[in-house]
Design an enzyme around this catalytic site. Structure first.
Site, PDB file in Angstrom:
ATOM      1  N   LYS A   4       0.660  -1.203   0.032  1.00  0.00           N
ATOM      2  CA  LYS A   4      -0.060   0.051   0.086  1.00  0.00           C
ATOM      3  C   LYS A   4       0.879   1.219  -0.124  1.00  0.00           C
ATOM      4  O   LYS A   4       0.592   2.359  -0.540  1.00  0.00           O
ATOM      5  CB  LYS A   4      -0.867  -0.052   0.984  1.00  0.00           C
TER       6      LYS A   4
ATOM      7  N   GLN B 146      -4.549  -1.771   9.650  1.00  0.00           N
ATOM      8  CA  GLN B 146      -4.352  -3.096   8.950  1.00  0.00           C
ATOM      9  C   GLN B 146      -5.016  -4.210   9.941  1.00  0.00           C
ATOM     10  O   GLN B 146      -4.648  -4.201  11.161  1.00  0.00           O
ATOM     11  CB  GLN B 146      -2.875  -3.284   8.893  1.00  0.00           C
TER      12      GLN B 146
ATOM     13  N   ASP C 176     -11.106   2.761   4.555  1.00  0.00           N
ATOM     14  CA  ASP C 176     -11.478   1.357   4.437  1.00  0.00           C
ATOM     15  C   ASP C 176     -13.189   1.141   4.396  1.00  0.00           C
ATOM     16  O   ASP C 176     -13.500   0.136   4.103  1.00  0.00           O
ATOM     17  CB  ASP C 176     -10.815   0.385   5.639  1.00  0.00           C
TER      18      ASP C 176
END
Ligand code: NDP
Length: 289
Positions: A54, A98, A121
């Site tokens: 990422k 994460q 997200d």
């Protein structure tokens, strides 16, 4: 006849190039460089790879990134303190925590603590609610990548029977919601299956578009697929034979019309959509100033 491959690699390159061009435009107009803060707790090898990918993708797209590494014994309160600091930092536009988090951390509390304006997200309940109501702030990255894959390969969803296998908050549920919405890239008749579904093969065989996200290597066999169906494999299972999907690819590709490979399919799209969301977050924060 063997199925045509739905190529995630070239699509992800295209999506990333589009994001880079839009970022360059945004920076020119505003003087603001979009910035993503990634938080990694512990030393899970898979998570380290994902976060590193990422970061690299951000760099290539002209997006700044920050990496916050915390030890595996971090407490919920310590993580909440960091999230609060990132929420209040005007230089940070997107925050990514994460997953999975170590067991001692209250994952739900942490995800709810991320500012909905920086929730790239789209895991915050406010953003999930907005998606359900069809007025999203951000779209969840993996399902959004799949929608783009269908749309850009001219695979019509309106009126199609879509079967989603898996009902996780990250993939299955939001996937079903996006495809059942009114409008382009939606309007599908969606069925969601899970581990309690009765006669799963009968249901999967009814699918014009079969989307599988269960985390079981090669679970979907050829006799579970309608001839001519489109098969999207979200699974990413690390086995001794390497990375394999949830679909028995060699057998299913002889039945399906179009199919995503693993690797080289859906996995690459998730990062590309994260770049779009980080730019969207920077735009939102710029206009709400
Ligand atoms: P979860 O483990 O959170 O959920 C799995 C879902 O599959 C559950 O709803 C479960 O049902 C269902 N399921 C499990 N076994 C069966 C079965 N035998 N028959 C029917 N349903 C079953 O998984 P995720 O959604 O997080 O991930 C799924 C896969 O996708 C994984 O391989 C993961 O690595 C991959 N993934 C890939 C991403 C990408 O970028 N490409 C992103 C995220 C995930 P129940 O609810 O009843 O337990």
């Amino acid at each position: 006849m063997s199925a045509a491959i739905l190529d995630g690699k070239s699509l992800s390159e295209q999506l990333r190039a589009e994001a880079a061009a839009e970022v360059a435009d945004f920076v020119k107009q505003t003087g603001v460089v979009p910035c993503l803060a990634a938080v990694l707790v512990g030393d899970d090898p898979g998570s380290q790879v994902y976060v590193r990918n990422k970061e690299k993708a951000c760099e290539k797209a002209g997006i700044a990134s920050q990496m916050h590494r915390l030890p595996k014994e971090t407490t919920t309160d310590e993580l909440l303190t960091l999230v609060d600091r990132l929420n209040r930092d005007p230089a940070v536009h997107g925050i990514l925590v994460q997953l999975p988090l170590p067991k001692q951390i209250d994952e739900r509390r942490v995800l709810e603590a991320v500012s909905p304006m920086k929730d790239v997200d789209a895991f915050h309940p406010e953003n999930v609610g907005r998606i359900v109501q069809g007025r999203p702030r951000f779209l969840p990255c993996t399902p959004h990548g799949i929608v783009e894959m269908l749309r850009r390969n001219n695979i019509p969803t309106a009126g199609a029977n879509v079967v989603v296998v898996g009902r996780s908050d990250i993939v299955g549920k939001p996937m079903a919601i996006l495809l059942m919405q009114r409008g382009p890239a939606g309007d599908a008749t969606v069925t969601v299956c899970h581990s309690r579904t009765r006669d799963l093969p009968a249901v999967t065989r009814s699918a014009d578009i079969l989307i599988v996200a269960i985390g079981q290597p090669k679970f979907i066999k050829a006799d579970m697929v309608k001839p001519g169906a489109v098969v999207i494999d979200v699974g990413m299972n690390r086995t001794e034979a390497g990375l394999v999907g949830d679909v028995d690819f060699p057998a299913v590709k002889e039945v399906a019309a179009r199919i995503t490979p693993v690797p080289g399919g859906v996995g690459l799209l998730t990062v590309a959509m994260l770049l779009h969301n980080t730019l969207a977050a920077a735009r939102l924060q710029q206009t709400s100033r």
